[in-house]
Write an enzyme that holds these catalytic residues in place. Structure first.
Site, PDB file in Angstrom:
ATOM      1  N   ILE A 144       0.824  -1.220   0.000  1.00 38.62           N
ATOM      2  CA  ILE A 144       0.000   0.000   0.000  1.00 38.62           C
ATOM      3  C   ILE A 144       0.860   1.273   0.000  1.00 38.62           C
ATOM      4  O   ILE A 144       0.407   2.336  -0.437  1.00 38.62           O
ATOM      5  CB  ILE A 144      -0.969  -0.020   1.209  1.00 38.62           C
ATOM      6  CG1 ILE A 144      -2.202   0.818   0.954  1.00 38.62           C
ATOM      7  CG2 ILE A 144      -0.271   0.384   2.487  1.00 38.62           C
ATOM      8  CD1 ILE A 144      -3.298   0.608   1.987  1.00 38.62           C
TER       9      ILE A 144
ATOM     10  N   HIS B 212       5.771 -11.712   6.218  1.00 38.99           N
ATOM     11  CA  HIS B 212       5.648 -11.303   4.813  1.00 38.99           C
ATOM     12  C   HIS B 212       7.026 -11.099   4.217  1.00 38.99           C
ATOM     13  O   HIS B 212       7.973 -10.757   4.915  1.00 38.99           O
ATOM     14  CB  HIS B 212       4.816 -10.014   4.671  1.00 38.99           C
ATOM     15  CG  HIS B 212       5.264  -8.901   5.561  1.00 38.99           C
ATOM     16  ND1 HIS B 212       4.931  -8.833   6.901  1.00 38.99           N
ATOM     17  CD2 HIS B 212       6.045  -7.827   5.324  1.00 38.99           C
ATOM     18  CE1 HIS B 212       5.464  -7.757   7.435  1.00 38.99           C
ATOM     19  NE2 HIS B 212       6.167  -7.135   6.498  1.00 38.99           N
TER      20      HIS B 212
HETATM   21  P1  AMP Z   1       7.327  -4.396   7.498  1.00 34.18           P
HETATM   22  O1  AMP Z   1       7.870  -3.056   7.898  1.00 34.18           O
HETATM   23  O2  AMP Z   1       8.372  -5.328   6.938  1.00 34.18           O
HETATM   24  O3  AMP Z   1       6.489  -5.024   8.577  1.00 34.18           O
HETATM   25  O4  AMP Z   1       6.395  -4.089   6.251  1.00 34.18           O
HETATM   26  C1  AMP Z   1       5.038  -3.870   6.330  1.00 34.18           C
HETATM   27  C2  AMP Z   1       4.614  -3.421   4.960  1.00 34.18           C
HETATM   28  O5  AMP Z   1       3.227  -3.625   4.844  1.00 34.18           O
HETATM   29  C3  AMP Z   1       4.888  -1.955   4.656  1.00 34.18           C
HETATM   30  O6  AMP Z   1       5.670  -1.850   3.469  1.00 34.18           O
HETATM   31  C4  AMP Z   1       3.493  -1.359   4.492  1.00 34.18           C
HETATM   32  O7  AMP Z   1       3.447  -0.367   3.499  1.00 34.18           O
HETATM   33  C5  AMP Z   1       2.689  -2.573   4.100  1.00 34.18           C
HETATM   34  N1  AMP Z   1       1.269  -2.517   4.444  1.00 34.18           N
HETATM   35  C6  AMP Z   1       0.736  -2.182   5.637  1.00 34.18           C
HETATM   36  N2  AMP Z   1      -0.616  -2.269   5.592  1.00 34.18           N
HETATM   37  C7  AMP Z   1      -0.927  -2.683   4.336  1.00 34.18           C
HETATM   38  C8  AMP Z   1      -2.133  -2.940   3.664  1.00 34.18           C
HETATM   39  N3  AMP Z   1      -3.331  -2.796   4.273  1.00 34.18           N
HETATM   40  N4  AMP Z   1      -2.085  -3.338   2.363  1.00 34.18           N
HETATM   41  C9  AMP Z   1      -0.897  -3.463   1.738  1.00 34.18           C
HETATM   42  N5  AMP Z   1       0.293  -3.240   2.323  1.00 34.18           N
HETATM   43  C10 AMP Z   1       0.277  -2.834   3.602  1.00 34.18           C
END
Ligand code: AMP
Ligand code: ZN
Length: 134
Positions: A30, A98
């Site tokens: 996102i 992820h």
């Molecule tokens: P991390 O910092 O490795 O936990 O990465 C989390 C990632 O999830 C970040 O790059 C956010 O931009 C992404 N993210 C958070 N919420 C969403 C969402 N609802 N849909 C898509 N990506 C998301």
């Protein structure tokens, strides 16, 4: 289910889905670091890599590689960064495993590495000895 990625991975919340199979969903981030930034999400909740089975980790990284191949073949990337953060201390902000697949292009100005660490020889020896039974 109050985990946002559980809801996304299982299709309860909408997302820009790139690909889906029995165990995973690949979505567009996102807040992407670059155009085409993908996230590989397991459908079964695991907070981080420490909680995942070897089997699922293999599947996840295999899917990350296939995603990387596709990004390159499609021309969206010339190279990729594959990132996977575990624990707040490591920069994990969403507590559901992820893998980031971040497309890279020449001069894209994406910053991944912020600093380097000065590793002394004695410390290298200590670390190698702690890690020798991988
Ligand atoms: P991390 O910092 O490795 O936990 O990465 C989390 C990632 O999830 C970040 O790059 C956010 O931009 C992404 N993210 C958070 N919420 C969403 C969402 N609802 N849909 C898509 N990506 C998301
Ligand atoms: Zn979850």
């Amino acid at each position: 289910m109050n985990c946002v990625f559980c809801n996304i991975a299982n299709g309860v919340f909408s997302s820009n889905t790139v690909f889906e199979n029995e165990n995973f969903r690949v979505i567009l981030d996102i807040a992407p670091a670059n155009s085409g930034h993908c996230l590989i999400l397991p459908k079964k909740h695991a907070e981080n890599i420490f909680e995942m089975s070897d089997e699922l980790v293999k599947e996840a990284f295999s899917l990350a590689k296939r995603t990387a191949n596709k990004l390159r073949e499609s021309g969206l990337a010339d190279g990729v960064n594959i990132l996977q953060n575990n624990g707040e201390v490591a920069g994990q902000t969403v507590g559901h495993f992820h893998i980031h697949v971040i497309p890279r292009k020449e001069n894209d100005e994406v910053t991944i590495k912020a600093k380097t660490y000065d590793l002394e020889e004695s410390e290298a020896i200590r670390v190698m000895s702690l890690l020798k039974e991988i």
